[in-house]
Write an enzyme that holds these catalytic residues in place. Sequence first.
Site, mmCIF file in Angstrom:
data_model
loop_
_atom_site.group_PDB
_atom_site.id
_atom_site.type_symbol
_atom_site.label_atom_id
_atom_site.label_comp_id
_atom_site.label_asym_id
_atom_site.label_seq_id
_atom_site.Cartn_x
_atom_site.Cartn_y
_atom_site.Cartn_z
ATOM 1 N N GLY A 46 40.064 35.329 35.195
ATOM 2 C CA GLY A 46 39.334 36.531 35.654
ATOM 3 C C GLY A 46 39.090 35.948 37.183
ATOM 4 N N GLN A 51 34.503 35.743 45.042
ATOM 5 C CA GLN A 51 35.497 34.538 45.144
ATOM 6 C C GLN A 51 36.453 34.405 46.408
ATOM 7 O OE1 GLN A 51 36.176 34.516 40.628
ATOM 8 N NE2 GLN A 51 36.022 32.244 41.142
ATOM 9 N N CYS A 92 35.817 27.358 36.561
ATOM 10 C CA CYS A 92 35.866 28.376 37.495
ATOM 11 C C CYS A 92 36.860 27.997 38.771
ATOM 12 C CB CYS A 92 34.293 28.408 38.104
ATOM 13 S SG CYS A 92 34.286 29.694 39.332
ATOM 14 N N LEU A 93 37.416 29.056 39.090
ATOM 15 C CA LEU A 93 38.635 28.696 40.195
ATOM 16 C C LEU A 93 37.880 28.337 41.431
ATOM 17 C CD1 LEU A 93 40.946 31.844 39.578
ATOM 18 C CD2 LEU A 93 41.257 29.348 39.100
ATOM 19 N N HIS A 134 30.582 35.739 32.840
ATOM 20 C CA HIS A 134 30.804 34.543 34.241
ATOM 21 C C HIS A 134 31.453 35.531 35.410
ATOM 22 C CE1 HIS A 134 33.050 30.842 35.607
ATOM 23 N NE2 HIS A 134 33.546 31.829 36.243
ATOM 24 N N GLU A 135 32.231 36.724 35.349
ATOM 25 C CA GLU A 135 32.365 37.413 36.523
ATOM 26 C C GLU A 135 31.240 38.297 37.116
ATOM 27 O OE1 GLU A 135 34.931 36.221 37.606
ATOM 28 O OE2 GLU A 135 36.207 35.589 35.711
ATOM 29 N N HIS A 138 29.149 36.130 39.169
ATOM 30 C CA HIS A 138 29.714 36.000 40.735
ATOM 31 C C HIS A 138 29.180 37.043 41.298
ATOM 32 C CE1 HIS A 138 32.333 32.359 40.444
ATOM 33 N NE2 HIS A 138 32.918 32.861 39.674
HETATM 34 O O1 GNR Z 1 40.119 30.945 34.734
HETATM 35 C C1 GNR Z 1 38.868 30.952 34.424
HETATM 36 N N1 GNR Z 1 38.538 30.360 33.143
HETATM 37 C C2 GNR Z 1 37.556 30.688 32.647
HETATM 38 C C3 GNR Z 1 37.393 29.725 31.336
HETATM 39 C C4 GNR Z 1 36.062 29.806 30.702
HETATM 40 C C5 GNR Z 1 35.004 30.515 31.027
HETATM 41 C C6 GNR Z 1 35.238 31.377 32.197
HETATM 42 C C7 GNR Z 1 36.277 31.426 32.753
HETATM 43 S S1 GNR Z 1 36.509 32.322 34.428
HETATM 44 C C8 GNR Z 1 37.851 31.509 35.251
HETATM 45 C C9 GNR Z 1 38.285 31.975 36.554
HETATM 46 C C10 GNR Z 1 37.077 32.223 37.488
HETATM 47 O O2 GNR Z 1 36.625 31.352 38.213
HETATM 48 N N2 GNR Z 1 36.499 33.276 37.396
HETATM 49 O O3 GNR Z 1 35.582 33.672 38.038
HETATM 50 NI NI NI Z 2 34.498 31.689 38.462
#
Ligand code: GNR
Ligand code: NI
Length: 178
Positions: A46, A51, A92-93, A134-135, A138
Amino acid sequence: MALLPILRYPDPRLHKIAQPVQAVDARVRALIDDMFETMYEAKGIGLAATQVDVHERLIVIDVSEERDQRLVLINPELVWASDERLKGEEGCLSVPGIYDGVERAAAVRVRALDERGKAREIAAEELLAVCIQHEMDHLVGKVFVEYLSPLKQGRIKTKLLKAEREDFRAATRAQERL
Ligand code: GNR
Ligand code: NI
């Protein structure tokens, strides 16, 4: 198509609040394509516009094994979250190399526009539910490490700032050799 630079924690721009997308037009569709390209290249599931330093309510997701199930959420709103919780390992990236457990709703329903500007309601559970939450965090300036203890957050900040300094030094040395 273009790869976009991903902001890294603790960059203060990760804490900006995203504004609603005003129109799902060619500009937004081009941004969506660039975000998917960036997410696939980084091997993420995601990516939120925040980001890539675009502070608009836009998310791209693909939790499929085959990397061929694009999901776009524009102006997403949570309409329901289960009382049942689930604790999963998150990454998270924007926080490279850090993984830790976070508790989330096990299932959610979200209303959002798709990339054609059509209103949709998505029911999600398991990994997709975690990813959507999670997104959406952000978009309100929240990074998953904020659910961890202050001690862990401090250690993560120190580690990432040190890595950033080392990257900068390596880039400077490479420049000097030219
Ligand atoms: O790539 C991603 N893997 C992930 C693994 C577990 C819970 C959430 C994520 S999101 C993350 C990509 C990202 O940073 N999205 O904002
Ligand atoms: Ni993230």
